[in-house]
Scaffold this motif. Structure first.
Motif, short mmCIF file in Angstrom:
data_model
loop_
_atom_site.label_atom_id
_atom_site.label_comp_id
_atom_site.label_asym_id
_atom_site.label_seq_id
_atom_site.Cartn_x
_atom_site.Cartn_y
_atom_site.Cartn_z
N LEU A 67 -2.94 -7.14 2.48
CA LEU A 67 -3.79 -6.35 1.59
C LEU A 67 -4.21 -5.04 2.25
O LEU A 67 -4.28 -4.01 1.58
CB LEU A 67 -5.02 -7.16 1.19
N VAL A 68 -4.49 -5.06 3.54
CA VAL A 68 -4.86 -3.83 4.24
C VAL A 68 -3.67 -2.87 4.28
O VAL A 68 -3.82 -1.66 4.02
CB VAL A 68 -5.37 -4.15 5.66
N LEU A 69 -2.49 -3.38 4.60
CA LEU A 69 -1.30 -2.53 4.62
C LEU A 69 -1.01 -1.95 3.24
O LEU A 69 -0.69 -0.77 3.10
CB LEU A 69 -0.09 -3.33 5.10
N ALA A 70 -1.15 -2.78 2.20
CA ALA A 70 -0.92 -2.30 0.84
C ALA A 70 -1.89 -1.19 0.48
O ALA A 70 -1.50 -0.18 -0.15
CB ALA A 70 -1.04 -3.46 -0.15
N LEU A 71 -3.14 -1.34 0.87
CA LEU A 71 -4.16 -0.32 0.58
C LEU A 71 -3.86 0.98 1.33
O LEU A 71 -3.97 2.08 0.76
CB LEU A 71 -5.54 -0.85 0.96
N LEU A 72 -3.46 0.88 2.59
CA LEU A 72 -3.15 2.08 3.37
C LEU A 72 -1.91 2.78 2.84
O LEU A 72 -1.87 4.02 2.75
CB LEU A 72 -2.96 1.69 4.85
N PHE A 73 -0.87 2.02 2.49
CA PHE A 73 0.33 2.62 1.92
C PHE A 73 0.02 3.32 0.60
O PHE A 73 0.51 4.42 0.33
CB PHE A 73 1.41 1.56 1.71
N ALA A 74 -0.77 2.67 -0.24
CA ALA A 74 -1.12 3.26 -1.53
C ALA A 74 -1.91 4.55 -1.34
O ALA A 74 -1.69 5.54 -2.05
CB ALA A 74 -1.92 2.26 -2.36
N ASN A 75 -2.82 4.55 -0.38
CA ASN A 75 -3.60 5.76 -0.12
C ASN A 75 -2.72 6.90 0.37
O ASN A 75 -2.91 8.06 -0.01
CB ASN A 75 -4.69 5.46 0.91
N ALA A 76 -1.73 6.57 1.22
CA ALA A 76 -0.81 7.60 1.70
C ALA A 76 0.06 8.14 0.56
O ALA A 76 0.27 9.36 0.45
CB ALA A 76 0.06 7.04 2.82
N LEU A 77 0.55 7.25 -0.30
CA LEU A 77 1.40 7.69 -1.40
C LEU A 77 0.61 8.42 -2.48
O LEU A 77 1.21 9.14 -3.30
CB LEU A 77 2.10 6.48 -2.02
#
Length: 278
Positions: A67-77
Motif C-alpha cells: 500500500l505504501v509503494l502504491a501510494l508513492l507510485f501514484a503520487n509520482a505519476l
C-alpha cells in the motif's frame, strides 16, 4: 429472478453447505456429525498453526509495504512534469494482468540457486555464496512477499491515482502560495483526501492476503515448501480437500477461520476510519 437463482445456487447454497460440513467429521464421503470436534482439532493441529502463522506474517508485512509503494507510485505519476508517465504507469500495472503461471515460473527461475538474482548479488560482491532462496524458510517467505507485492502494487496504485486526479488543484495552488513544501502538501492534503480509498484498498488487500493461494502453490518446487514455511490457510484447505484422503468437514472449519478473521479485521479497519473522521 435468474440473477437470484444463480446467486442462490453458486453462493448462498455453498455457504450453507460448508457451514453444515464444518460440523462433520470423517474421511472422504464417509462423514458423520461431530459437533465442535473440528474446532477442538484446530487447537491441536500443528500444521494449522503453521499455516495461520504464515498467513498472518504475510498479512502484517506485505500489505503495508504494497500500500505504501502504491501510494508513492501514484503520487509520482500524478506529477504533470513526469516524463514517460504512460510507460511507467503501464509497467507498474502490467503484472496485474500477467499470466499467473508465467509470472510464477519467472519468479521461480529468478530466485533459483543459479538464478539471475544470485548472479547479480555475486557479481556485485554483495554476497559470497548463493542464497538458498527457496530452500530456506526465511528466504522463501521473502520471495513470496516480493512476488505478491510485485503483482498487486499496480492494482492499488490505479485507485490512488484516480482519486488524486479528482482532488481540486486549487487546494494545492493555495498551499504553494502559502509556502507549504511538497512533503507537507502530500502528508496534510493528499493523504487525508485519500482516506476512503486507503480504507478500501486496505480492506481488499487484507481479504486477498488472507485468501493467499496461488504464489505459495506455484512458486516453490513443492507447494508450501520448504517445511510448510510458505503454507497458507487457503493452501491448507486445498490440501485437506483434494490431496490424500480428503477431510471435507475439517477443511470447511478452516475456511471459516478465514471468514472470521476477514470479518474482524474489516470491522477494526472501519471503526478506526470512523474514529479518524470524528
Amino acid at each position: 429472478m435468474p440473477a437470484l437463482v444463480l446467486l442462490g445456487v453458486f453462493m448462498i447454497y455453498p455457504i450453507l453447505w460448508s457451514l453444515w460440513m464444518s460440523f462433520q467429521v470423517g474421511r472422504g464421503m464417509a462423514f458423520s456429525f461431530g459437533g465442535f470436534a473440528n474446532i477442538v482439532r484446530l487447537t491441536q493441529d500443528p500444521v494449522f498453526i503453521r499455516a495461520l502463522t504464515n498467513t498472518l506474517t504475510f498479512l502484517a508485512i506485505q500489505v503495508p509495504i504494497m500500500l505504501v509503494l502504491a501510494l508513492l507510485f501514484a503520487n509520482a505519476l500524478n506529477d504533470s512534469k513526469l516524463w514517460g508517465k504512460g510507460l511507467f504507469r503501464t509497467a507498474i500495472f502490467l503484472p496485474c494482468v500477467t499470466s499467473l503461471v508465467a509470472y510464477s515460473v519467472v519468479f521461480r527461475s529468478m530466485f533459483a540457486a543459479d538464478g539471475v538474482i544470485n548472479q547479480f548479488l555475486l557479481f556485485t560482491h554483495i554476497i559470497s555464496d548463493p542464497i538458498p532462496w527457496m530452500a530456506d524458510p526465511f528466504w522463501s517467505k521473502v520471495v513470496i512477499i516480493s512476488a505478491i507485492t510485485w503483482r498487486w502494487t499496480g492494482y492499488n496504485m490505479i485507485f490512488y491515482l484516480a482519486a488524486m486526479q479528482n482532488i481540486d488543484r486549487s487546494i494545492y495552488e493555495a498551499a504553494k502560495i502559502d509556502g507549504v513544501p511538497a512533503w507537507a502538501r502530500f502528508w496534510y492534503i493528499t493523504v487525508p483526501m485519500l482516506k476512503p480509498v486507503i480504507l478500501f484498498t486496505t480492506v481488499i488487500s487484507t481479504i486477498g492476503t488472507l485468501q493467499l493461494f496461488d504464489e505459495p502453490n506455484l512458486i516453490p518446487s513443492t507447494p508450501g515448501a520448504p517445511s510448510d514455511s510458505t503454507l497458507t490457510l487457503s493452501l491448507y484447505i486445498y490440501n485437506l480437500s483434494f490431496k490424500f484422503m480428503p477431510s471435507f468437514g475439517y477443511a470447511a472449519t478452516v475456511s471459516y477461520v478465514i471468514v472470521v478473521m476477514v470479518g474482524i479485521l474489516t470491522l477494526i479497519q472501519f471503526l478506526a476510519a470512523r474514529e479518524r473522521r470524528t
